[in-house]
Scaffold this active site. Structure first.
Site, PDB file in Angstrom:
ATOM      1  N   LYS A  72       0.896  -1.368   0.003  1.00 57.09           N
ATOM      2  CA  LYS A  72      -0.161   0.239  -0.026  1.00 57.09           C
ATOM      3  C   LYS A  72       0.950   1.162  -0.077  1.00 57.09           C
ATOM      4  O   LYS A  72       2.036   1.323   0.733  1.00 57.09           O
ATOM      5  CB  LYS A  72      -0.909  -0.037   1.223  1.00 57.09           C
ATOM      6  CG  LYS A  72      -1.914   1.191   1.235  1.00 57.09           C
ATOM      7  CD  LYS A  72      -2.687   0.959   2.340  1.00 57.09           C
ATOM      8  CE  LYS A  72      -4.017   2.080   2.645  1.00 57.09           C
ATOM      9  NZ  LYS A  72      -4.878   1.982   3.779  1.00 57.09           N
TER      10      LYS A  72
ATOM     11  N   SER B 202      -9.702   2.022   2.872  1.00 56.23           N
ATOM     12  CA  SER B 202      -8.901   2.763   1.897  1.00 56.23           C
ATOM     13  C   SER B 202      -7.933   1.833   1.203  1.00 56.23           C
ATOM     14  O   SER B 202      -7.223   1.977   0.412  1.00 56.23           O
ATOM     15  CB  SER B 202      -8.081   3.600   2.763  1.00 56.23           C
ATOM     16  OG  SER B 202      -7.352   3.163   3.672  1.00 56.23           O
TER      17      SER B 202
ATOM     18  N   SER C  22     -10.053  -0.359   7.250  1.00 57.23           N
ATOM     19  CA  SER C  22      -9.347  -0.341   5.716  1.00 57.23           C
ATOM     20  C   SER C  22      -8.712  -1.618   5.121  1.00 57.23           C
ATOM     21  O   SER C  22      -8.158  -1.489   4.039  1.00 57.23           O
ATOM     22  CB  SER C  22      -8.336   0.815   5.656  1.00 57.23           C
ATOM     23  OG  SER C  22      -9.113   1.991   5.403  1.00 57.23           O
TER      24      SER C  22
HETATM   25  N1  GLN Z   1     -13.199   4.308   6.148  1.00 59.47           N
HETATM   26  C1  GLN Z   1     -12.652   4.784   7.423  1.00 59.47           C
HETATM   27  C2  GLN Z   1     -12.263   6.065   7.373  1.00 59.47           C
HETATM   28  O1  GLN Z   1     -12.496   6.708   6.334  1.00 59.47           O
HETATM   29  C3  GLN Z   1     -11.520   3.867   7.697  1.00 59.47           C
HETATM   30  C4  GLN Z   1      -9.958   4.084   6.974  1.00 59.47           C
HETATM   31  C5  GLN Z   1      -8.893   3.353   7.507  1.00 59.47           C
HETATM   32  O2  GLN Z   1      -9.102   2.353   8.266  1.00 59.47           O
HETATM   33  N2  GLN Z   1      -7.826   3.746   7.129  1.00 59.47           N
HETATM   34  O3  GLN Z   1     -11.648   6.765   8.044  1.00 59.47           O
END
Ligand code: GLN
Length: 446
Positions: free
Chosen positions: A52, A127, A151
């Site tokens: 990532k 994400s 995410s």
């Molecule tokens: N969807 C969540 C957010 O927008 C989780 C994001 C994540 O785990 N990096 O914060």
């Protein structure tokens, strides 16, 4: 083979931000030499991996999905990246993501959105959407993602693969560009549970470079995969199966619980009464931490610097205005507000207290149950463009994953069927540092 598959599929999937075939070939050639001189092969020998793009890689562009870091070439490897190298894996490229890991659909990538390999009109989740889509499309053998509020787990669910968020502190965050430091964890996205155990084995462990790294003994994860769940006590949080959960997702989860019954496990409903406050708590705390962490992006130390500033303040203002996308700005503003004097007690401090209550829900539940099981997300993947204009709806998708993050316990998503042609994810939540039981439960179902 990995690059061949990438050439075939990448125009449709858009999972990568940076590919460097030359570098991957050099990595592969090094492995050839290792084979020749008979040195140890390592746990992930010759496996092509994707990383990532918020995990730093020496000399390989690391953008965090942001225009701000479109020119950022790190001068060191994250601890997990060094560990992958030691294990013999070859990094083929850097995977697309929501900007600074803020989002759940990949539509917040400032480059281009990733597409779901099952149906390219749908989001892959986020994400770590690039990580999930790349594994699902067979481009890489496994990928690393990061999970702050879901995410790793949610994109794994949307793409029909396995995603594991370790206990907070189990995997080093050194070299992970911080979003919300008290929640961020790196973990594997893989095609199956066994691969997940192997990758976790390779990346877990104490690291003096991360002040929140846990100094615990790392057990053997692979040997936990016995297939035996006789007598396993499963709690099913009723708040994860209630209002807002798609009936088809619920049905798939109930069918999975039937499988566990047939394998000799038992399950019953349990109440996690503070779940209803989890979204508000998470978005306050994560945004507060983000507003502080992202202060380092000032146009001086990292990334792109705005042209022709009038003075130093103007340099900061212009660089940040131009470099950050709308979701990142929204969170910096929300977090700055929550931390400001006069509002701190009402928002940040209150959220910290509620976080403790949410954690206690888990402590209570784990007195009775070995694992908790429910859906990973309330729905299957949605269409690209369907929710972008509506941040609150987007935030609500995280209802099943953020409580786990706030509690710091491990959880994984494994595929448990389909609804309307799209994969459904089953979330298995474990006790802190008891990844073995969680993996055992996941493997038996698979
Ligand atoms: N969807 C969540 C957010 O927008 C989780 C994001 C994540 O785990 N990096 O914060």
């Amino acid at each position: 083979a990995s690059y061949k598959r990438i050439a075939e599929t990448e125009p449709k999937i858009k999972a990568f931000i940076t590919l460097d075939e030359e570098r991957a070939r050099t990595g592969a050639a090094d492995l050839d030499n290792k084979l020749k001189d008979g040195s140890e092969r390592g746990l992930l020998f010759a496996l092509p991996a994707g990383v990532k793009d918020n995990i730093v890689t020496e000399g390989l562009l690391t953008t965090c999905g942001s225009q701000f870091l479109s020119n950022y070439n790190p001068i060191y490897d994250a601890t997990v990246v060094s560990k992958l190298k030691t294990a013999g894996s070859v990094t083929v490229g850097k995977l697309n993501m929501d900007e600074f890991a803020m989002g759940g659909s990949n539509e917040n990538s400032s480059y281009y959105p990733v597409r779901n390999p099952w149906n390219t009109e749908y989001v892959p989740g986020g994400s770590s959407g690039g990580s999930a889509a790349s594994v699902a499309a067979g481009q890489v053998y496994f990928a690393l993602g990061s999970d702050t509020g879901g995410s790793i787990r949610q994109p794994a669910a949307y793409c029909g693969i396995v995603g594991l968020k370790p206990t907070y502190g189990l995997v080093s965050r050194f070299g992970l560009v911080a979003f919300a430091s008290s929640l961020d964890q790196i973990g594997p996205l893989t095609k199956n549970v066994e691969d997940s155990a192997y990758v976790l084995q390779a990346i877990a462990g104490y690291d003096a470079m991360d002040s929140t790294s846990a100094n615990v003994d790392i057990p053997d994860y692979v040997s936990a995969l016995s297939g035996d769940v006789k007598g396993l006590r499963i709690g099913v949080p009723k708040e994860y199966m209630g209002e807002g959960i798609d009936p088809k997702v619920k049905e798939a989860v109930l069918a999975a619980l039937k499988v566990y019954e047939s394998l000799g496990a038992t399950w019953e409903e349990v109440s996690m009464p503070h779940t209803e406050y989890a979204i508000a708590t998470y978005y306050l705390l994560a945004s507060s931490e983000a507003s502080s962490n992202l202060a380092r992006f000032d146009g001086v130390r990292y990334g792109v610097r705005a042209d022709n500033p009038d003075n130093l303040l103007d340099l900061y203002r212009k660089s940040r205005s131009q470099g950050f996308g709308p979701e990142v700005k929204r969170r910096i503003m929300l977090g700055t507000y929550a931390l400001s004097s006069g509002y701190y007690d009402a928002y940040y401090l209150k959220a910290q207290k509620v976080r403790t209550l949410i954690k206690r829900d888990f402590d209570e539940a784990f007195k009775k149950y070995d694992v908790l099981i429910g859906p990973t997300a309330p729905t299957t993947a949605f269409k690209i463009g369907e929710q972008v204009g509506d941040p609150l709806t987007m935030y609500m998708n995280d209802i099943c994953t953020v409580p786990v993050s706030l509690a710091g316990v491990p959880a994984m998503s494994i595929p448990c069927g389909f609804a309307d042609g799209l994969p459904v994810g089953l979330q298995i939540i474990g006790k802190a540092f008891d990844e073995r039981t969680m993996l055992r439960a996941a493997y038996a179902f698979e």
